[in-house]
Design a protein around this motif. Structure first.
Motif, PDB file in Angstrom:
ATOM      1  N   TYR A 106      47.909  29.986 -11.569  1.00 52.32           N
ATOM      2  CA  TYR A 106      46.862  30.991 -11.781  1.00 52.32           C
ATOM      3  C   TYR A 106      47.063  32.023 -10.697  1.00 52.32           C
ATOM      4  N   THR A 137      49.257  25.380  -9.846  1.00 51.71           N
ATOM      5  CA  THR A 137      48.432  24.233 -10.222  1.00 51.71           C
ATOM      6  C   THR A 137      49.288  23.057 -10.683  1.00 51.71           C
ATOM      7  N   PRO A 184      42.748  12.317  -9.581  1.00 53.21           N
ATOM      8  CA  PRO A 184      41.490  12.778  -8.990  1.00 53.21           C
ATOM      9  C   PRO A 184      41.133  14.159  -9.529  1.00 53.21           C
ATOM     10  N   SER A 185      39.904  14.521  -9.365  1.00 49.30           N
ATOM     11  CA  SER A 185      39.430  15.805  -9.867  1.00 49.30           C
ATOM     12  C   SER A 185      40.188  16.949  -9.204  1.00 49.30           C
ATOM     13  N   GLY A 186      40.601  17.904 -10.002  1.00 49.31           N
ATOM     14  CA  GLY A 186      41.314  19.067  -9.474  1.00 49.31           C
ATOM     15  C   GLY A 186      42.818  18.904  -9.421  1.00 49.31           C
ATOM     16  N   CYS A 187      43.351  17.791  -9.941  1.00 45.93           N
ATOM     17  CA  CYS A 187      44.791  17.562  -9.814  1.00 45.93           C
ATOM     18  C   CYS A 187      45.570  18.250 -10.930  1.00 45.93           C
ATOM     19  N   GLY A 188      44.880  18.805 -11.907  1.00 41.45           N
ATOM     20  CA  GLY A 188      45.580  19.552 -12.950  1.00 41.45           C
ATOM     21  C   GLY A 188      45.664  18.829 -14.289  1.00 41.45           C
ATOM     22  N   LYS A 189      44.895  17.778 -14.461  1.00 46.51           N
ATOM     23  CA  LYS A 189      44.920  17.027 -15.727  1.00 46.51           C
ATOM     24  C   LYS A 189      44.458  17.901 -16.880  1.00 46.51           C
ATOM     25  N   SER A 190      43.292  18.543 -16.682  1.00 42.54           N
ATOM     26  CA  SER A 190      42.750  19.361 -17.768  1.00 42.54           C
ATOM     27  C   SER A 190      43.702  20.493 -18.091  1.00 42.54           C
ATOM     28  N   THR A 191      44.245  21.072 -17.048  1.00 44.87           N
ATOM     29  CA  THR A 191      45.170  22.174 -17.255  1.00 44.87           C
ATOM     30  C   THR A 191      46.320  21.741 -18.163  1.00 44.87           C
ATOM     31  N   ARG A 224      36.814  31.945 -18.629  1.00 48.37           N
ATOM     32  CA  ARG A 224      38.127  31.380 -18.803  1.00 48.37           C
ATOM     33  C   ARG A 224      38.586  31.537 -20.250  1.00 48.37           C
TER      34      ARG A 224
HETATM   35  N1  LIG Z   1      41.040  29.499 -14.853  1.00 47.19           N
HETATM   36  C1  LIG Z   1      41.427  29.102 -13.626  1.00 47.19           C
HETATM   37  N2  LIG Z   1      41.678  30.008 -12.672  1.00 47.19           N
HETATM   38  C2  LIG Z   1      42.081  29.628 -11.447  1.00 47.19           C
HETATM   39  N3  LIG Z   1      42.265  28.365 -11.068  1.00 47.19           N
HETATM   40  C3  LIG Z   1      42.024  27.404 -11.972  1.00 47.19           C
HETATM   41  C4  LIG Z   1      41.594  27.719 -13.296  1.00 47.19           C
HETATM   42  N4  LIG Z   1      41.439  26.566 -13.971  1.00 47.19           N
HETATM   43  C5  LIG Z   1      41.737  25.578 -13.118  1.00 47.19           C
HETATM   44  N5  LIG Z   1      42.094  26.085 -11.916  1.00 47.19           N
HETATM   45  C6  LIG Z   1      42.520  25.311 -10.737  1.00 47.19           C
HETATM   46  O1  LIG Z   1      43.534  24.455 -11.132  1.00 47.19           O
HETATM   47  C7  LIG Z   1      43.374  23.184 -10.522  1.00 47.19           C
HETATM   48  C8  LIG Z   1      43.406  22.089 -11.565  1.00 47.19           C
HETATM   49  O2  LIG Z   1      42.287  22.206 -12.405  1.00 47.19           O
HETATM   50  P1  LIG Z   1      41.993  21.165 -13.561  1.00 47.19           P
HETATM   51  O3  LIG Z   1      43.192  21.051 -14.416  1.00 47.19           O
HETATM   52  O4  LIG Z   1      40.737  21.578 -14.220  1.00 47.19           O
HETATM   53  O5  LIG Z   1      41.744  19.831 -12.755  1.00 47.19           O
HETATM   54  P2  LIG Z   1      41.243  18.436 -13.300  1.00 47.19           P
HETATM   55  O6  LIG Z   1      42.334  17.508 -12.975  1.00 47.19           O
HETATM   56  O7  LIG Z   1      40.032  18.101 -12.513  1.00 47.19           O
HETATM   57  O8  LIG Z   1      40.955  18.540 -14.742  1.00 47.19           O
HETATM   58  C9  LIG Z   1      42.073  23.216  -9.764  1.00 47.19           C
HETATM   59  O9  LIG Z   1      42.355  23.333  -8.406  1.00 47.19           O
HETATM   60  C10 LIG Z   1      41.385  24.437 -10.265  1.00 47.19           C
HETATM   61  O10 LIG Z   1      40.684  25.045  -9.231  1.00 47.19           O
END
Ligand SMILES: Nc1ncnc2c1ncn2[C@@H]1O[C@H](COP(=O)(O)OP(=O)(O)O)[C@@H](O)[C@H]1O
Ligand SMILES: [Mg+2]
Lengths: 376, 295, 296
Positions: free
Chosen positions: A13, A18, A37-44, C4
């Motif tokens: 981003y 990420t 853990p939360s924020g590791c990029g799973k959702s991404t 987003r």
């Molecule tokens: N739209 C975005 N813009 C900037 N940073 C993002 C965005 N979406 C997610 N991030 C960053 O990417 C990292 C991974 O996010 P995410 O995949 O949501 O984590 P999680 O593993 O908790 O699902 C986080 O540090 C988050 O801050």
């Protein structure tokens, strides 16, 4: 049914990176859980499979077809969101059938399929309600039904159970598993909850800070964590880890004022090296005072089926699971033996596992099974 | 909270009653005056009790200021302003919030700046534009090609002229934008997963979900449109297009004629009624709209 | 500020935004440019191209005592109007917020004046506060010429301020009541536990907590007083700027100068001064809103 190939996928981003090169491949019909853990990029990662997020570099292929530039609707994936994302102004039936409506399916067939799907998830009596009039579990079911009705090749779940209370979570977990057996579509399930991960996964992917730490079957990962991170992240209570150095003269490491024996071959290989040693609390054995490592008890957690003793060794916290019959109180000193075959050894610099041939570690009896259920 | 505070309670009621006299008193005077005869309305001291001549005074006012046409024009104007704002603002806010394009920020600021300059301070040049709509294009064409074209079109004495410049501001856009920003990201994503494109999302999701906001915006825009004074005054010279605000003058008693304030007040009552009814009946939405557009 | 979830289309947002953008370009930006142009040019009286005259129009404006009169009148109008609306709104909001039986009805009623257009209100008040009839006639009978807005500019100014305050008190009331209701109940309850009575609580707890709302209203009402639609409407319809320029606020003078005096250049120069003023207000408001965001 579809297989998914993720090749050298990066995501940034703006300037913040990420995901740093993820390589994974999921077989058709597999139930894959991505844990981290939360924020590791799973959702991404999940959202990139879905087509909701641009792929910065690398490629994703579904059924051999590279989907990088395809719209979500062209990828044949369905997704269940953490907050369900139900359409608040539509009835349950409207929510479930929306995808069909967009696709132009005639009303009669749509209604029939809505009925059918509602029956699968047990919502037949609620079709005319609005989401606001449903309980958390029911909303969750609507979200699932909305995904099922499309008969997708791939199911994507983004922490779908984390908004439910503990009991419902267990029920829904079982239902998701059953559903998967019935539909056998490839499923990718993201969670930060290791219990969910262990119980659901055919294949478990552990992620940390945008890297894949380990991929494998849940029990394999539990028994042979590939890194310090995985070792500490999986298992509850968490694995004890301590930094030490392999003695040059003997097959031991120093810990808590005592010499802890380690595997001989390993010691020969690592003589004088800095390592991290781990042992799961349930593998520690309480022995007569004077033997093993001495620990000062801080407090004791009752679990019903046993107890976790939280103690201190060398000023570091150290946990051990003991049987019900033992009486210990805060302030007591106990002695613990750390069986060499149960030790996990990691390189101190890289944090990676150092394999060694030891007694087969897979548990043969129930007593040795990981105590996972206790966190519920 | 259980508290016995008789003194403070009495004082509170006194204050509220005082507020009533100050804020609602004028309505009572208007109503009383509007229902009295010529003698009664001019008597000193004034009697605050309404009488039974309201209808005849209203009828007199209606014909004196041709309120029939004026009310109709005001209704058309207020409705057009309302519909225009409600519809255009929703579209613009959608474009600003839900798309990823560099233009989005450009549009945002472009619309946002209009909040700063109310019509009153730019009324002179806006009038000039409305009086000669194609001037900018003529100048543009002349500058680009050197050809002098002579098309002219003015908006004076037209509903378009009455309403378009009033629609060209940002209040509504910001109301929608605020609302769209509160919707969870996943809503649009779920719709995308379900195969819906942006336009479909706008019509199937955003518009139905914005119903309350639309109602709120409708109430404030209707009142805003109905109460326009300066702009109609400039744009309209043809009596057929006169709005109620312009007929106020006709309602005033002439300098040296009979001081028939009863008719004047009855007329003003008619003119005040529509926005008053909107605010009274739809007060919940009106307040919501006010608070939301100002934040 | 970004969401987003975004759609990828370059032409659709343009299509959606186009109607409003086109209107804004035509009726906002083009006029804004025209104001600039006119303020620095002068149209020769017998036709011909306008010529650039630099700051001359501004110099003319600033040399005009009537201009400074209008600045003074606007200042008094905006300050007094703002102060009285806020005071009335605050007192009523505090009273209604105590939620005694019946206060809901008062809340409903207080908002009604806001529905009335400035000029319509002005016409009614010409009667209500007329020196020859109604209430003030009785006072004038005892003290002759105590109140005569047709004769004295200062009286007329009071009259238009009263009308402005009458209409806008309900508006400040709404915001202040909303502000009061967002003060956590626990806070006033804690103060009550500490033994503070209702008035002490209002002064010590509620009004300080209202500071952001009060500041916001101050800016909004000052802007409204200087350039609001009602300001022009009230003055134009109630006093016509008189008597003797006594109620000639800046907006009134601009419109008068342009459409009666046909002095577009002078009017534009005045508009620009006014625009500068509003920008200052808006800037203050932004700084403040930014700060409020940082509170959270
Ligand atoms: N739209 C975005 N813009 C900037 N940073 C993002 C965005 N979406 C997610 N991030 C960053 O990417 C990292 C991974 O996010 P995410 O995949 O949501 O984590 P999680 O593993 O908790 O699902 C986080 O540090 C988050 O801050
Ligand atoms: Mg996540």
């Amino acid at each position: 049914m579809a297989d998914i190939d993720i090749r050298a996928v990066h995501k940034s981003y703006g300037k913040t990176k990420t995901l740093h090169g993820v390589d994974l491949s999921f077989a058709s019909g597999e139930f894959v859980v991505i844990l981290g853990p939360s924020g590791c990029g799973k959702s991404t990662l999940l959202r990139m499979i879905a087509g909701l997020e641009e792929i910065t570099a690398g490629e994703i292929a579904i059924n051999g077809r590279i989907v990088n530039t395809l719209e979500p609707r062209e990828r044949g994936c369905a997704m269940v969101f953490q907050n369900y994302a139900l359409y608040p102004h539509m009835t349950v039936a409207g929510n479930i059938g929306y995808a069909l409506k967009v696709a132009g399916v005639p009303k009669a067939e749509r209604d029939r399929r809505i009925e059918e799907t509602a029956k699968i998830v047990g919502l037949s009596d609620y079709l005319t309600r609005r989401p606001a009039a449903l309980s958390g579990g029911q909303r969750q079911r609507v979200a699932m039904a909305r995904a099922i009705i499309r008969e997708p090749k791939v199911f994507l779940f983004d922490e779908p159970l984390s908004n439910l209370d503990a009991k419902l979570r267990v029920t829904m977990r079982a239902e998701i598993r059953k559903l998967h057996q019935r539909l056998s579509a490839t499923s990718v399930f993201v969670t930060h909850d290791q219990v969910e991960a262990m119980t659901l996964a055919d294949k478990l992917v552990v992620m940390n800070k945008g890297h894949v730490e380990q991929v494998g079957q849940p029990l394999d990962i539990y028994h042979r964590p590939a890194s310090v991170f995985v070792a500490s992240f999986i298992g509850s209570p968490a694995m004890n880890l301590f930094e030490t150095r392999v003695e040059t003269g003997a097959a031991t490491v120093r810990f808590g004022g005592a010499q802890v024996p380690i595997d001989g071959a390993l010691a020969a290989q690592l003589r004088g090296k800095d390592i991290i040693v781990g042992i799961r609390p349930e593998q520690c054995v309480v022995v007569q005072p004077g033997n093993g490592v001495s620990a000062k008890v801080d407090f004791v957690e009752e679990l019903g089926s046993g107890r976790v003793v939280h103690a201190e060794i060398d000023g570091q916290p150290f946990a051990a699971v003991i049987g019900e019959e033992m009486r210990v109180r805060p302030g007591d000193r106990i002695s613990l033996e750390l069986p060499p075959s149960q030790l996990h050894v990691f390189d101190r610099d890289s944090g990676r596992r150092i394999e060694f041939e030891a007694v087969p570690r897979a548990p043969q009896n129930a007593a040795e099974a990981p105590v996972l259920a206790i966190v519920e | 909270m259980i508290q016995r505070t008789p003194f403070a309670d009495t004082f509170t009621y006194v204050l509220m009653a005082l507020g009533f006299v100050l804020l609602i008193g004028p309505f009572i005077v208007i109503l009383a005056g509007a229902s009295q005869t010529l003698q009664q309305v001019n008597s000193v001291p004034f009697r605050f009790v309404p009488q039974d001549h309201l209808l005849e005074n209203a009828a007199a006012a209606w014909s004196r200021a041709s309120l029939g046409t004026a009310m109709m024009n005001s209704l058309i104007m207020a409705s057009l302003v309302t519909v225009g704002k409600v519809a255009l603002s929703a579209c613009t806010a959608f474009a600003i919030v839900f798309f990823r394009t560099p233009l989005k920020h450009f549009f945002f600021w472009m619309v946002f700046i209009t909040l700063m300059l109310p019509l009153e301070v730019r009324v002179v040049p806006t009038y000039a534009v409305a009086a000669d709509l194609f001037q900018p294009f003529r100048l543009l064409i002349a500058a680009l090609t050197g050809i002098e074209v002579s098309v002219e079109w003015n908006l004076l004495n037209s509903y378009a002229g009455l309403t378009l410049p009033l629609i060209a501001t940002a209040t509504g856009t910001f109301l929608y934008r605020q609302f769209f920003m509160t919707l969870p990201d996943e809503l649009a994503e779920a719709a995308r997963m379900d195969g819906s494109g942006p336009a479909r999302f706008f019509f199937d999701m955003l518009l139905p979900l914005s119903r309350t906001n639309m109602l709120a915006l409708t109430t404030i825009m209707f009142v805003y449109g109905w109460n326009q004074y300066l702009w109609p005054l400039l744009m309209i010279t043809d009596p057929a297009y006169k709005t109620t605000m312009m007929s106020l003058v006709a309602l005033l008693p002439s300098e040296n004629g009979t001081p028939d304030w009863n008719v004047t007040l009855a007329g003003s009552l008619i003119i005040m009624a529509p926005p008053l009814i909107v605010v009274a009946v739809l007060q919940r939405w009106f307040i919501r709209g006010l608070v939301a557009t100002e934040k | 500020m970004d969401k987003r979830a975004v759609f990828k289309s370059w032409w659709l947002p343009i299509l959606f935004a186009l109607p409003q953008i086109a209107l804004i370009l035509l009726f906002f930006y083009w006029p804004a440019v025209a104001v600039m142009r006119w303020a620095f040019t002068l149209e020769p009286p017998f036709g011909g191209a306008a010529e650039f005259v630099g700051w001359a129009n501004f110099q003319d404006v600033f040399a005009d005592p009537f201009y400074w009169n209008s600045v003074g009148v606007s200042l008094i109008f905006a300050f007094c109007g703002t102060a009285s609306t806020i005071v009335v709104g605050l007192v009523l909001a505090l009273a209604v917020d105590r939620q005694l039986p019946g206060s809901g009805l008062f809340r409903f009623l207080y908002i009604l004046p806001y529905a009335i257009a400035g000029p319509a209100a002005g016409m009614a008040f010409r009667f209500i506060l007329s020196p020859e009839r109604g209430l003030m006639a009785s006072v004038n009978a005892v003290f002759p010429d105590f109140w005569n807005p047709a004769k004295y500019g200062s009286h007329a100014l009071v009259l238009v301020i009263v009308i402005f305050a009458w209409k806008w008190a309900g508006y400040t009331f709404i915001f202040l009541l909303a502000g009061l209701q967002s003060v956590p109940r626990a806070l006033t309850e804690a103060a009550a536990m500490d033994g503070a009575g209702p008035i002490r609580r209002a002064v010590d707890i509620q009004i300080p907590m209202l500071a952001p709302t009060l500041f916001f209203l101050l800016v909004i009402m000052m802007t409204e007083g200087f350039v609001g639609a009602d300001t022009f409407g009230i003055v134009h319809h109630t006093t016509g700027g008189g008597p003797n320029h006594g109620t000639e606020v800046m907006v009134f003078r601009i419109v008068d100068e342009a459409f009666k005096g046909l002095n577009y250049s002078g009017a534009s120069a005045q508009s620009i001064v006014l625009i500068g003023l509003i920008m200052v207000f808006t800037f203050i408001q932004f700084r403040f809103i930014e700060k409020r965001v940082h509170y959270k």
